[in-house]
Each structure stands twice: as structure tokens, then as C-alpha cells.
Write a protein that holds these residues in place. Structure first.
Motif, short mmCIF file in Angstrom:
data_model
loop_
_atom_site.label_atom_id
_atom_site.label_comp_id
_atom_site.label_asym_id
_atom_site.label_seq_id
_atom_site.Cartn_x
_atom_site.Cartn_y
_atom_site.Cartn_z
N LEU A 366 -1.59 7.97 3.42
CA LEU A 366 -0.29 8.59 3.20
C LEU A 366 0.46 7.91 2.05
O LEU A 366 1.10 8.59 1.22
N LEU A 367 0.37 6.59 1.98
CA LEU A 367 1.00 5.85 0.89
C LEU A 367 0.41 6.24 -0.46
O LEU A 367 1.15 6.50 -1.43
N ALA A 368 -0.92 6.28 -0.54
CA ALA A 368 -1.58 6.65 -1.80
C ALA A 368 -1.21 8.07 -2.22
O ALA A 368 -0.94 8.34 -3.41
N GLN A 369 -1.15 8.98 -1.26
CA GLN A 369 -0.76 10.35 -1.58
C GLN A 369 0.67 10.41 -2.09
O GLN A 369 0.97 11.17 -3.02
N GLY A 370 1.56 9.62 -1.49
CA GLY A 370 2.94 9.60 -1.94
C GLY A 370 3.06 9.07 -3.36
O GLY A 370 3.82 9.62 -4.18
N MET A 371 2.34 8.00 -3.68
CA MET A 371 2.39 7.45 -5.04
C MET A 371 1.80 8.43 -6.04
O MET A 371 2.33 8.60 -7.15
N ASP A 372 0.70 9.08 -5.66
CA ASP A 372 0.09 10.07 -6.56
C ASP A 372 1.02 11.27 -6.78
O ASP A 372 1.13 11.78 -7.90
N ARG A 373 1.67 11.69 -5.71
CA ARG A 373 2.58 12.83 -5.82
C ARG A 373 3.75 12.49 -6.75
O ARG A 373 4.16 13.31 -7.58
N SER A 393 12.89 11.01 -1.96
CA SER A 393 11.98 11.47 -0.91
C SER A 393 10.87 10.45 -0.66
O SER A 393 10.49 10.19 0.49
N PHE A 394 10.35 9.86 -1.73
CA PHE A 394 9.32 8.83 -1.58
C PHE A 394 9.88 7.62 -0.83
O PHE A 394 9.22 7.07 0.06
N GLY A 395 11.11 7.22 -1.16
CA GLY A 395 11.72 6.08 -0.49
C GLY A 395 12.01 6.33 0.97
O GLY A 395 12.10 5.39 1.77
N GLU A 396 12.14 7.62 1.37
CA GLU A 396 12.43 7.97 2.75
C GLU A 396 11.17 8.20 3.59
O GLU A 396 11.27 8.52 4.77
N MET A 397 10.00 8.07 2.98
CA MET A 397 8.76 8.34 3.72
C MET A 397 8.65 7.59 5.04
O MET A 397 8.25 8.19 6.06
N PRO A 398 8.98 6.31 5.11
CA PRO A 398 8.81 5.60 6.40
C PRO A 398 9.67 6.18 7.51
O PRO A 398 9.37 5.97 8.69
N LEU A 481 -1.60 -1.14 -3.44
CA LEU A 481 -2.66 -0.92 -2.46
C LEU A 481 -3.37 -2.21 -2.09
O LEU A 481 -3.72 -2.43 -0.94
N LYS A 482 -3.58 -3.09 -3.08
CA LYS A 482 -4.20 -4.39 -2.77
C LYS A 482 -3.30 -5.23 -1.89
O LYS A 482 -3.76 -5.88 -0.94
N LYS A 483 -2.01 -5.23 -2.20
CA LYS A 483 -1.07 -5.97 -1.37
C LYS A 483 -1.03 -5.39 0.05
O LYS A 483 -0.97 -6.13 1.04
N CYS A 566 -13.57 -2.82 8.30
CA CYS A 566 -12.30 -2.89 7.60
C CYS A 566 -11.93 -1.50 7.10
O CYS A 566 -12.81 -0.75 6.67
N PRO A 567 -10.65 -1.12 7.14
CA PRO A 567 -10.26 0.18 6.63
C PRO A 567 -10.52 0.30 5.15
O PRO A 567 -10.26 -0.63 4.38
N GLY A 568 -11.06 1.41 4.73
CA GLY A 568 -11.39 1.60 3.33
C GLY A 568 -10.19 2.00 2.50
O GLY A 568 -9.17 2.42 3.00
N GLN A 569 -10.30 1.83 1.23
CA GLN A 569 -9.23 2.18 0.32
C GLN A 569 -9.42 3.59 -0.18
O GLN A 569 -10.51 3.96 -0.62
N PRO A 570 -8.39 4.43 -0.11
CA PRO A 570 -8.52 5.79 -0.62
C PRO A 570 -8.83 5.78 -2.10
O PRO A 570 -8.57 4.81 -2.81
N GLY A 571 -9.37 6.88 -2.57
CA GLY A 571 -9.68 7.00 -3.99
C GLY A 571 -8.43 6.95 -4.83
O GLY A 571 -7.32 7.14 -4.36
N SER A 572 -8.60 6.71 -6.09
CA SER A 572 -7.46 6.54 -6.97
C SER A 572 -6.79 7.86 -7.33
O SER A 572 -5.78 7.89 -8.01
N GLY A 573 -7.35 8.98 -6.89
CA GLY A 573 -6.69 10.25 -7.12
C GLY A 573 -7.06 10.83 -8.47
O GLY A 573 -8.06 10.49 -9.10
#
Length: 590
Positions: A366-373, A393-398, A481-483, A566-573
Motif C-alpha cells: 500500500l505504501l509503494a502504491q501511494g508513493m507511485d501514485r 491524501s497521501f499524508g492521510e493514508m494511515p 522502502l529500505k527503512k 521475510c516479506p518481499g519488497q514490491p516492484g519499483s512500479g
């Protein structure tokens, strides 16, 4: 809602409840004082420990946990006699629900018709399920042939119901105008319930930790070792829940046979009576804790002044006593763990691990999608107003219950199976566990969003051309994403360890209860000789049991980590393209 209680509380009953609350506080506050001392010692000792080089990578969000305020028209079953009537309902950011007769009354700052804090409630959207719940509250005995009275207001079909049910408080019955409105209200209400419920668990204050430990110890002294959801809520609400559970058997035996009516009418009367008892107990517990507050503040100040100068000596004495006690209890303790814990520990650990991996993977996606959007919008929009709206809207995601539901649902899916695994250990607090997983998901999302907005605002300056800006933003995305992966991995480990201790520590203590009392007798004089309220024999023994359990937990965790779970990292979009125009300074500042 419902009929008036057939057995209202008279003065004698109210006086009896005040006496029950006073007795609870007399027995509980000594536990609380002792745990305040232990909590201060724990905090000071942690300050003295060498800090690990790798701390949190994400910036901590400055926004306090909250729910997004939700407003709208509903229909409510209320009044005496009860009837369905239109209202305007408002869920406040602190998780408090209010309702008004008209929207204009809310907008003009008028007083609500009613309000309710949502602590401990459950949202039901099935009328059949709710009616079945009412039927189980006052089951008909084999010799009871009282004719059931029809209840058309409840039995008439409600297309989009929202039933708020509580074990000790009055129920709230609402109906929405559409399925979409019902879903939006359900998600909003569930967020408010969780926010109100986990206030103590989220707190980092020593007093909050001391209070939760004191509740656990008090209940263990009463013979209740298994973990449950009684610690959801504020301190006064928690103590109220503790006493209500103690009073419930007697209330049932003494009151249920005398309730007039049949079936659901008796259920309504029982609910109204419980609500009156709960209100009286809550008022008494709140008053008692308020009266204790000055003493608590002074005690914390004194403990800080007396423990800090002697902390090294206190810790050495504790370790010396723990070493001697460990020699005596280690063997029987290991035997108990081998026979009753080890076989299930791995299964429970694996279920917690798979649950948290699913939750955190959903957050990361969800975070990666928000940054890509946000990046796509930045490349394709020339409107500063539109960009600022997208950044907001991005800042209100949580705090967006619809978006975050994809993460929260991953935790809820495991509740049934997890509950089955832990029931043999007397643990029935899976709701608290699920709330904790959802709180963690929301906090990590909030920290990630705050970090991305801050880093983006720092690197996107008017000195960059479009290509350079695009490259910088993509770097920010990768850094965040690394953090996130670093922090979520650490948070996952701490979450699993903490809940495994909540599940298994009380069980092991209950299995060793009588044997340990004999083992501890010879050490009482040594602890008293230390003369510090922060050291108790019971506390030292629990630390030993916890240490042995943690060894088991860490060993199981290392074995699973070697399998690469370990959870995988989504693609870079999508491929990054230059975007114009560049945003004005501090556009990305949250």
C-alpha cells in the motif's frame, strides 16, 4: 432502546457496589505501587544499557493516533418505548460516538441527544446474528413456559443494520441507508473501538506498563492466570471490566430469575441492568483512581530520586538473588516447558509470524502504491492545487479506514485459527492481539508517510530540472522502502516475542504456582534485606521464567529465520519519467 430495567439499582444496591469498588482498590493499589517501583527500575536500567547502533530508520510521525471523523444520517432504535427514528451521527477523532436529532444541531454546536465511548464494543452487521446473541443472553429454562412477546421493532427486517454490542453496557442499534454507508460506518466504528481499546498498550509511560502488570498480578492473586481482553480501555475502564467479571456470576444468579418478561424482553432488561451496574462501577473506579493520582505522581518522583543513585547496587543484588533462585527452579521449569509448552510453541510462533508477514507485506504494498501514485500525479499534473490535494491524501493514508482495511483484514483472518491454538493455555485475548497488529500496521504506515514527505521536501528544489527531480524522488522511494523493511523487521520480532510471552508466561506461572511458593520461601529474608520496593521475590521469579521462555522463543525464531521467511519488497512500479513543473518549496512537508 429496549424497555426500562425491571430491577433498577436502589440506594442499597448502589452502596453495595461502592463497597465492592472500594475493596477492589484496596487490594489492587498495593500491586500498582509495587509495579510502579519495578517499572521505574526497569526504565532506569534500560537507560544505562549500551545502545544498539541500528535504531529506528523511519522518522516518527508527529501525528497522534486518531480516527478520521465520520458523519452521516442513520436511523436509531431508541427511546421509551423504543422506536426507530432518524438521527445525525458523528464519530469524533478520539473514538467517541455522538448523535443529534438534526444535522443543524451538530453544525450549530448543540448538545447531542446521546454519546458513547466505544471501548469494548463489537460491531455486528447481521440482524440474525444479533438476534441470536440476544437469545443467548437469557436462555429459557426447561420449566419456563412464559409466552414470548413479539418484538416487531427488532424482528422487522433491517436492510443495513449496525448493532454495537458490549458485554456490560447498553447496546446501540442503528441502520444505514445503503450498503456503502453501512460499510463506511462499520470501518469507522471499528477504528474508534480499536483506538479506545489500546490506549494503555500504546503508551510508553512507565505508569501505563506498571498498571497493566499490576492488573495481571492482581488477577493472578485471584486465581486467574490466563490472558484475555480485560486490559482494553483506560485505567478506570480496565478496573471496571475486572470487577464486572467478578460480579457477573452473582448478578446472574440473583437477578436473572426475577426479571419480568420473556425471551428478548428479558434480554433487554438484563442489558439495561448490566449497564446501570457498569456505570456505577465505572464512576467509583474513576473517582478512586483520581484520588490516587497525587499519591502516584509523588511516588514516581520519590522512586526516581531513590532508585537512580543506587541503581547499580540494586541491579547487582537482583542478579545475585536471581542466580541463586535460578539454580533451584531451573530444572523443574525446564521439565514443565518440555512437557507442556514446547510442542505448541513452534505452531503458535509460526501462526504469529505468518500473520505479521501478511500484515506488513500489505502495508508495504500500500505504501509503494501511494508513493507511485503521487509520482505519477506529479509527472502528469500542472496544477499546484491538485498536487497539494494529492499530497494531503497521501499524508492521510494511515488514517483512511478504507485504504488501511487491506492491511487490517490480514490480521483479522488469523483470529479464528490463532484462538484455537492458544485456548489450551488459557489465553483468550486474541482481540487484543489483533488490535495490536493493526496498531503496528498503522504506526509503521504513519512513520513511512512522514519520512517520505520529509525527504521529498528536502530533495526537490527549484534548482533541479525535471529529469534530476524524477531521479531524486525515485531515490527517496527506495530509501523509504529500505527503512520500512528495517523497522518492520524489528517491530515484527518484538511483536511476536511480546505476544508469545503474554500467551505462555501466565500459563507456565499457573503450572508452577504451588511448587514455586515452596521454592521461594527461603529467599524472602534476602529480598527484604535489600530494602528496595523495586525488588520483589515474585518479580525476580517471573524474570527467571520469562528469561527461560525467551531462550525458547529466540531459538525457535532463529530456526524460522534460517528458512528465509521475510516479506518481499514490491516492484519499483512504472519506469520513472521526467515530470514538470517542479512543486513549490515545502509542498511535500506533512
Amino acid at each position: 432502546m429496549g424497555g426500562r430495567p425491571s430491577s433498577p439499582l436502589d440506594k442499597r444496591q448502589q452502596q453495595h457496589l461502592r463497597g465492592q469498588v472500594d475493596a477492589l482498590l484496596r487490594n489492587f493499589l498495593p500491586c500498582y505501587r509495587g509495579q510502579l517501583a519495578a517499572s521505574v527500575l526497569r526504565q532506569i536500567s534500560r537507560e544505562l544499557e549500551p545502545r544498539e547502533p541500528a535504531g529506528c530508520q523511519l522518522m516518527r510521525s508527529k501525528k497522534l493516533p486518531r480516527v478520521r471523523e465520520h458523519r452521516g444520517h442513520l436511523t436509531q432504535l431508541g427511546g421509551h418505548p423504543p422506536r426507530w427514528q432518524p438521527i445525525f451521527c458523528v464519530l469524533r477523532g478520539d473514538g467517541r460516538l455522538e448523535w443529534f436529532s438534526l444535522r443543524e444541531e451538530y453544525e450549530n454546536g448543540g448538545h447531542p441527544l446521546g454519546s458513547m465511548t466505544l471501548t469494548g464494543y463489537t460491531v455486528l452487521t447481521s440482524q440474525r446474528e444479533y438476534l441470536h446473541l440476544l437469545d443467548t443472553l437469557c436462555p429459557v429454562s426447561s420449566g419456563d413456559h412464559t409466552q414470548e412477546e413479539p418484538d416487531p421493532l427488532l424482528e422487522m427486517p433491517v436492510t443495513f443494520p449496525l448493532f454495537l454490542q458490549h458485554p456490560f453496557r447498553r447496546h446501540l442499534c442503528f441502520s444505514a441507508a445503503s450498503r456503502e454507508a453501512q460499510r463506511a460506518w462499520r470501518l469507522a466504528l471499528q477504528g474508534g473501538i480499536r483506538l479506545r481499546g489500546t490506549v494503555l498498550q500504546r503508551s510508553k509511560a512507565p505508569a501505563a506498563r506498571a498498571f497493566l502488570d499490576a492488573v495481571r498480578l492482581y488477577r493472578q492473586h485471584q486465581g486467574h492466570f490466563g490472558g484475555d481482553d480485560v486490559t482494553l480501555g483506560s485505567d478506570a475502564e480496565v478496573l471496571t471490566g475486572v470487577l464486572m467479571r467478578e460480579l457477573l456470576p452473582a448478578l446472574r444468579a440473583q437477578t436473572l430469575p426475577g426479571l419480568r418478561g420473556a425471551g428478548r424482553h428479558r434480554a433487554w432488561a438484563w442489558i439495561e441492568l448490566l449497564d446501570a451496574v457498569h456505570a456505577a462501577v465505572l464512576a467509583g473506579a474513576s473517582a478512586g483512581l483520581r484520588a490516587f493520582q497525587p499519591e502516584k505522581d509523588e511516588l514516581l518522583t520519590v522512586l526516581e530520586k531513590t532508585i537512580r543513585p543506587d541503581v547499580d547496587q540494586i541491579l547487582r543484588q537482583r542478579e545475585r538473588l536471581a542466580g541463586r533462585l535460578r539454580v533451584q527452579v531451573q530444572g523443574p521449569l525446564e521439565s514443565c516447558l518440555c512437557r507442556k509448552v514446547d510442542t505448541q510453541l513452534s505452531l503458535v510462533t509460526q501462526k504469529l509470524l505468518s500473520t505479521m508477514e501478511a500484515v506488513l507485506s500489505a502495508v508495504q504494498t500500500l505504501l509503494a502504491q501511494g508513493m507511485d501514485r503521487l509520482s505519477r500525479h506529479l509527472r502528469g499534473s500542472s496544477s499546484g492545487t491538485s498536487l497539494r490535494k494529492e499530497v494531503y491524501s497521501f499524508g492521510e493514508m494511515p488514517w483512511d479506514p478504507e485504504l488501511m482495511q487491506t492491511c487490517y483484514r490480514q490480521a483479522e483472518r488469523s483470529q479464528g485459527r490463532l484462538g484455537q491454538l492458544v485456548v489450551p493455555f488459557g489465553f483468550s485475548g486474541t482481540r487484543s492481539l489483533i488490535f495490536g497488529a493493526q496498531d503496528l500496521a498503522q504506526q509503521l504506515m504513519a512513520d513511512s508517510v512522514a519520512t517520505f514527505l520529509q525527504l521529498a521536501d528536502e530533495c526537490l528544489t527549484t534548482a533541479l530540472d525535471c529529469t534530476q527531480a524524477a531521479q531524486q524522488l525515485e531515490k527517496v522511494r527506495g530509501r523509504v522502502l529500505k527503512k520500512f523493511q528495517s523497522d518492520s523487521s524489528s517491530a515484527q520480532r518484538e511483536f511476536i516475542r511480546g505476544w508469545l510471552l503474554c500467551i505462555f508466561l501466565p500459563f507456565v506461572l499457573s503450572q508452577r504456582e504451588w511448587s514455586c511458593k515452596v521454592d521461594l520461601l527461603e529467599f524472602e529474608g534476602d529480598v527484604l534485606a535489600v530494602g528496595s520496593p523495586a525488588l520483589t521475590l515474585e518479580g525476580i521469579y517471573e524474570d527467571i521464567v520469562q528469561g527461560v521462555l525467551l531462550q525458547r522463543i529466540n531459538g525457535d525464531e532463529e530456526a524460522k529465520a534460517q528458512k528465509g521467511t521475510c516479506p518481499g519488497q514490491p516492484g519499483s512500479g512504472a519506469e520513472v519519467q521526467p515530470f514538470c513543473p517542479l512543486p513549490p518549496p515545502r509542498t511535500f512537508c506533512s
